[in-house]
Design an enzyme around this catalytic site. Structure first.
Site, PDB file in Angstrom:
ATOM      1  N   TYR A 141       0.812  -1.219   0.000  1.00  0.00           N
ATOM      2  CA  TYR A 141       0.000   0.000   0.000  1.00  0.00           C
ATOM      3  C   TYR A 141       0.847   1.272   0.000  1.00  0.00           C
ATOM      4  O   TYR A 141       0.423   2.296  -0.514  1.00  0.00           O
ATOM      5  CB  TYR A 141      -0.909   0.031   1.235  1.00  0.00           C
ATOM      6  CG  TYR A 141      -2.191  -0.745   1.093  1.00  0.00           C
ATOM      7  CD1 TYR A 141      -2.167  -2.110   0.880  1.00  0.00           C
ATOM      8  CD2 TYR A 141      -3.419  -0.105   1.194  1.00  0.00           C
ATOM      9  CE1 TYR A 141      -3.349  -2.826   0.769  1.00  0.00           C
ATOM     10  CE2 TYR A 141      -4.604  -0.818   1.088  1.00  0.00           C
ATOM     11  CZ  TYR A 141      -4.561  -2.177   0.880  1.00  0.00           C
ATOM     12  OH  TYR A 141      -5.731  -2.868   0.773  1.00  0.00           O
ATOM     13  N   LYS A 191       3.786 -15.255   3.642  1.00  0.00           N
ATOM     14  CA  LYS A 191       4.063 -16.078   2.457  1.00  0.00           C
ATOM     15  C   LYS A 191       5.567 -16.291   2.414  1.00  0.00           C
ATOM     16  O   LYS A 191       6.255 -15.922   1.454  1.00  0.00           O
ATOM     17  CB  LYS A 191       3.507 -15.354   1.208  1.00  0.00           C
ATOM     18  CG  LYS A 191       3.542 -16.167  -0.060  1.00  0.00           C
ATOM     19  CD  LYS A 191       2.525 -17.299  -0.104  1.00  0.00           C
ATOM     20  CE  LYS A 191       2.694 -18.101  -1.377  1.00  0.00           C
ATOM     21  NZ  LYS A 191       1.886 -19.336  -1.392  1.00  0.00           N
ATOM     22  N   ASP A 223      -2.162 -18.551   1.784  1.00  0.00           N
ATOM     23  CA  ASP A 223      -3.108 -19.349   0.984  1.00  0.00           C
ATOM     24  C   ASP A 223      -3.770 -20.404   1.853  1.00  0.00           C
ATOM     25  O   ASP A 223      -4.989 -20.602   1.820  1.00  0.00           O
ATOM     26  CB  ASP A 223      -2.422 -19.960  -0.259  1.00  0.00           C
ATOM     27  CG  ASP A 223      -1.103 -20.648   0.047  1.00  0.00           C
ATOM     28  OD1 ASP A 223      -0.601 -20.559   1.191  1.00  0.00           O
ATOM     29  OD2 ASP A 223      -0.545 -21.288  -0.879  1.00  0.00           O
ATOM     30  N   ASP A 247      -6.110  -7.087   4.473  1.00  0.00           N
ATOM     31  CA  ASP A 247      -7.243  -6.529   3.739  1.00  0.00           C
ATOM     32  C   ASP A 247      -8.108  -7.665   3.199  1.00  0.00           C
ATOM     33  O   ASP A 247      -9.333  -7.670   3.349  1.00  0.00           O
ATOM     34  CB  ASP A 247      -6.721  -5.658   2.586  1.00  0.00           C
ATOM     35  CG  ASP A 247      -7.847  -5.078   1.757  1.00  0.00           C
ATOM     36  OD1 ASP A 247      -8.818  -4.578   2.355  1.00  0.00           O
ATOM     37  OD2 ASP A 247      -7.764  -5.136   0.511  1.00  0.00           O
ATOM     38  N   ASP A 251     -12.035  -9.243   4.817  1.00  0.00           N
ATOM     39  CA  ASP A 251     -13.303  -9.366   4.084  1.00  0.00           C
ATOM     40  C   ASP A 251     -13.770 -10.819   4.089  1.00  0.00           C
ATOM     41  O   ASP A 251     -14.961 -11.105   4.217  1.00  0.00           O
ATOM     42  CB  ASP A 251     -13.133  -8.898   2.626  1.00  0.00           C
ATOM     43  CG  ASP A 251     -13.476  -7.419   2.454  1.00  0.00           C
ATOM     44  OD1 ASP A 251     -13.251  -6.653   3.414  1.00  0.00           O
ATOM     45  OD2 ASP A 251     -13.968  -7.041   1.374  1.00  0.00           O
TER      46      ASP A 251
HETATM   47  C1  IPM Z   1     -10.394  -1.513   3.844  1.00  0.00           C
HETATM   48  C2  IPM Z   1     -10.585  -0.976   2.460  1.00  0.00           C
HETATM   49  C3  IPM Z   1      -9.463   0.005   2.159  1.00  0.00           C
HETATM   50  C4  IPM Z   1      -8.162  -0.785   2.208  1.00  0.00           C
HETATM   51  C5  IPM Z   1      -9.604   0.767   0.843  1.00  0.00           C
HETATM   52  C6  IPM Z   1     -10.911   1.505   0.760  1.00  0.00           C
HETATM   53  C7  IPM Z   1      -8.454   1.708   0.617  1.00  0.00           C
HETATM   54  O1  IPM Z   1     -10.653  -2.010   1.548  1.00  0.00           O
HETATM   55  O2  IPM Z   1     -10.361  -0.702   4.783  1.00  0.00           O
HETATM   56  O3  IPM Z   1     -10.281  -2.733   3.984  1.00  0.00           O
HETATM   57  O4  IPM Z   1      -7.797  -1.456   1.223  1.00  0.00           O
HETATM   58  O5  IPM Z   1      -7.497  -0.743   3.245  1.00  0.00           O
HETATM   59 MG    MG Z   2     -10.700  -3.950   2.454  1.00  0.00          MG
END
Ligand code: IPM
Ligand code: MG
Length: 372
Positions: A141, A191, A223, A247, A251
């Site tokens: 990032y 990894k 993985d 990240d 999710d």
């Molecule tokens: C998160 C989001 C952010 C990230 C984006 C919106 C920049 O996906 O907070 O997980 O990738 O960190």
């Molecule tokens: Mg995210």
């Protein structure tokens, strides 16, 4: 106590869910005898529209001058064609960096009332209580150099994954400290079979672990961790990982517990903490009054806990959310096809009512007792 907050509601459903979180904060502050001071500022797409800067100087100044920042969401398809520095996300990334918020805490809990809400079988997901500790200011990032150049047809893009030992060390300590308040297990995800960054990561995490002999450390390739997260989510306690892996896995953890709309996060480590729901701006449902405000409300609870050490107040909000879910209230994302659903504001109101009744009796005296 003075709760001096900067509110950056942002884009999409951000403003709708943040309004509900603010209502809950108002009720909690009144019940426990705190003063709430709110400064509202623009960020992301909303700020790009207003002044062509995803993090305007007055927003940053307000954030740096407050006790904590509560953020809704950033991101809007309207800016998809903009160059990187003029995208809504650039505002969020810069804010994280300016606040020094290197530790991103993302709990993923399977609430008993929502056991059937997971796409996984109830017996698999039951008891899942994960805390992802994501490094937030390093890796791909932020690594330099980065570029996209050349002529169409022969362009090249470059991103750099870079980690230094002190960066790994400080995030590892956060994970081990937090594990002490939980089941004392840290799974470090990397990894290391392929990446130098991960080899260094594993070495440093292992070294730091010797300061925490009471916490069990294990390592897993990313993985295989992704697979195990689906196969046996209840086995995880603290997951410690770098920015990009965190990240993705956070999710996924939201999908596992079946309620991305419920996930809250804290980004801490610097002088001012940043709190935001994990769900993002969801432009497809923005303005319809159907967004789930619980992620934002639970982020407000994390804000009280981590930035102001108000554990009772945070716990009161969390219990209120649990009670509302247990009573069967559902926003549309949580409702089964046959169930009726509550709007964003109805759900927010249910939580404030539950906070009121749970905090009845928790007077100023209670707070003074606690801080004494
Ligand atoms: C998160 C989001 C952010 C990230 C984006 C919106 C920049 O996906 O907070 O997980 O990738 O960190
Ligand atoms: Mg995210």
């Amino acid at each position: 106590m003075l709760l001096n907050l900067t509110i950056v509601a942002g884009d999409g459903i951000g403003p709708e869910v943040i309004e509900e979180a603010i209502r809950v904060l108002e009720v909690v502050s009144a019940a426990f005898g705190h003063d709430l001071k709110l400064t509202r500022k623009n960020i992301g797409g909303a700020a790009l529209m207003a002044c062509n800067d995803p993090l305007p100087p007055d927003t940053l100044a307000a954030c740096l001058n407050s006790g904590a920042v509560l953020l809704g969401a950033v991101g809007s398809p309207a800016f998809d064609k903009n160059p990187g520095h003029l995208r809504p996300e650039a505002g969020l990334l810069r804010l994280r960096r300016e606040l020094g918020a290197y530790a991103n805490l993302r709990p993923a809990v399977c609430f008993p009332a929502l056991l059937e809400g997971s796409p996984l079988r109830a017996e698999v997901v039951k008891g899942t209580d994960i805390l992802i500790v994501r490094e937030l200011l390093g890796g791909l990032y932020f690594g330099q150099p980065r570029s996209l150049e050349g002529e169409p047809g022969s362009r090249q893009a470059l991103n750099t994954m870079r980690y230094g030992e002190p960066e790994i060390e400080r995030i590892a300590r956060v994970a081990f400290e937090l594990a002490r308040g939980r089941r004392r297990q840290v799974l470090s995800v990397d990894k290391a079979n392929v990446l130098e960054c991960s080899r260094l990561w594993r070495e440093v995490v292992t070294r730091i672990a010797s300061d925490y002999p009471d916490v069990k450390l294990a390592h897993q390739y990313v993985d295989s961790a992704a697979m195990l997260l689906v196969l046996r989510p209840a086995d995880f306690d603290v997951i410690l990982t770098e920015n990009m892996f965190g990240d993705i896995l956070s999710d996924q953890a939201g999908g596992v517990v079946g309620a991305l709309g419920l996930l809250a996060s804290a980004s801490i480590g610097g002088p001012v903490g940043l709190y935001e729901p994990v769900h993002g701006s969801a432009p497809d449902i923005a303005g319809k009054g159907i967004a789930n405000p619980l992620g934002a409300i639970l982020s407000a609870a994390m804000l009280l806990r981590h930035s102001f050490r108000l554990e009772r107040e945070a716990g009161c909000i969390e219990s209120a959310v649990q009670a509302v879910l247990a009573a069967g209230h559902r926003t549309r994302d949580l409702a089964k096809p046959c169930q009726s659903s509550s709007s964003t504001t109805e759900m927010g109101r249910k939580v404030t009512e539950a906070v009121r009744s749970l905090s009845a009796g928790s007077s100023r005296t209670g707070v003074q007792e606690k801080s004494a």
